[in-house]
Design a protein around this motif. Structure first.
Motif, PDB file in Angstrom:
ATOM      1  N   ARG A   4       0.824  -1.206   0.000  1.00  0.00           N
ATOM      2  CA  ARG A   4       0.000   0.000   0.000  1.00  0.00           C
ATOM      3  C   ARG A   4       0.862   1.262   0.000  1.00  0.00           C
ATOM      4  O   ARG A   4       0.602   2.197  -0.744  1.00  0.00           O
ATOM      5  N   TRP A   5       1.897   1.295   0.834  1.00  0.00           N
ATOM      6  CA  TRP A   5       2.727   2.495   0.952  1.00  0.00           C
ATOM      7  C   TRP A   5       3.526   2.792  -0.301  1.00  0.00           C
ATOM      8  O   TRP A   5       3.717   3.944  -0.663  1.00  0.00           O
ATOM      9  N   TYR A   6       4.012   1.736  -0.949  1.00  0.00           N
ATOM     10  CA  TYR A   6       4.898   1.935  -2.092  1.00  0.00           C
ATOM     11  C   TYR A   6       4.252   1.623  -3.436  1.00  0.00           C
ATOM     12  O   TYR A   6       4.896   1.714  -4.468  1.00  0.00           O
ATOM     13  N   GLY A   7       2.998   1.223  -3.439  1.00  0.00           N
ATOM     14  CA  GLY A   7       2.291   0.968  -4.684  1.00  0.00           C
ATOM     15  C   GLY A   7       2.849  -0.210  -5.460  1.00  0.00           C
ATOM     16  O   GLY A   7       2.956  -0.144  -6.678  1.00  0.00           O
ATOM     17  N   VAL A   8       3.222  -1.267  -4.747  1.00  0.00           N
ATOM     18  CA  VAL A   8       3.765  -2.471  -5.375  1.00  0.00           C
ATOM     19  C   VAL A   8       2.947  -3.677  -4.955  1.00  0.00           C
ATOM     20  O   VAL A   8       2.175  -3.619  -4.007  1.00  0.00           O
ATOM     21  N   SER A   9       3.145  -4.782  -5.658  1.00  0.00           N
ATOM     22  CA  SER A   9       2.599  -6.063  -5.228  1.00  0.00           C
ATOM     23  C   SER A   9       3.708  -6.788  -4.491  1.00  0.00           C
ATOM     24  O   SER A   9       4.874  -6.698  -4.874  1.00  0.00           O
ATOM     25  N   VAL A  10       3.360  -7.498  -3.428  1.00  0.00           N
ATOM     26  CA  VAL A  10       4.349  -8.260  -2.672  1.00  0.00           C
ATOM     27  C   VAL A  10       3.963  -9.731  -2.748  1.00  0.00           C
ATOM     28  O   VAL A  10       2.838 -10.102  -2.410  1.00  0.00           O
ATOM     29  N   ASN A  29      10.343   8.246   5.454  1.00  0.00           N
ATOM     30  CA  ASN A  29      10.859   8.742   4.182  1.00  0.00           C
ATOM     31  C   ASN A  29      12.006   7.895   3.625  1.00  0.00           C
ATOM     32  O   ASN A  29      12.997   8.421   3.127  1.00  0.00           O
ATOM     33  N   GLN A  30      11.892   6.595   3.697  1.00  0.00           N
ATOM     34  CA  GLN A  30      12.906   5.682   3.166  1.00  0.00           C
ATOM     35  C   GLN A  30      12.410   5.063   1.866  1.00  0.00           C
ATOM     36  O   GLN A  30      11.215   4.856   1.680  1.00  0.00           O
ATOM     37  N   SER A  31      13.335   4.751   0.994  1.00  0.00           N
ATOM     38  CA  SER A  31      12.972   4.058  -0.243  1.00  0.00           C
ATOM     39  C   SER A  31      12.597   2.617   0.087  1.00  0.00           C
ATOM     40  O   SER A  31      12.987   2.085   1.131  1.00  0.00           O
TER      41      SER A  31
END
Length: 58
Positions: A4-10, A29-31
């Motif tokens: 959810r935070w990074y807009g990816v599928s895990v 604020n970390q990548s």
């Protein structure tokens, strides 16, 4: 939450125990790479990022 935070599928390719584990931390604020590296160091898994998918493996 990472998805959810990074807009990816895990995707977790591992045992049911690995899939049930919960990890937490404070990453302001970390990548996503920095977060995954920190989790990798503490949890001992490997990961790959392909397109918008994070693959987590034992």
């Amino acid at each position: 939450m990472l998805a959810r935070w990074y807009g990816v599928s895990v995707v977790i390719n591992g045992s049911d125990k690995m899939k049930a584990e919960k990890y937490n931390g404070f990453y302001d604020n970390q990548s996503i790479q920095n977060v995954l590296e920190a989790l990798k160091a503490s949890a001992g898994f490997q990961y790959k990022i392909e397109n918008n998918t994070v693959l987590i493996e034992p």
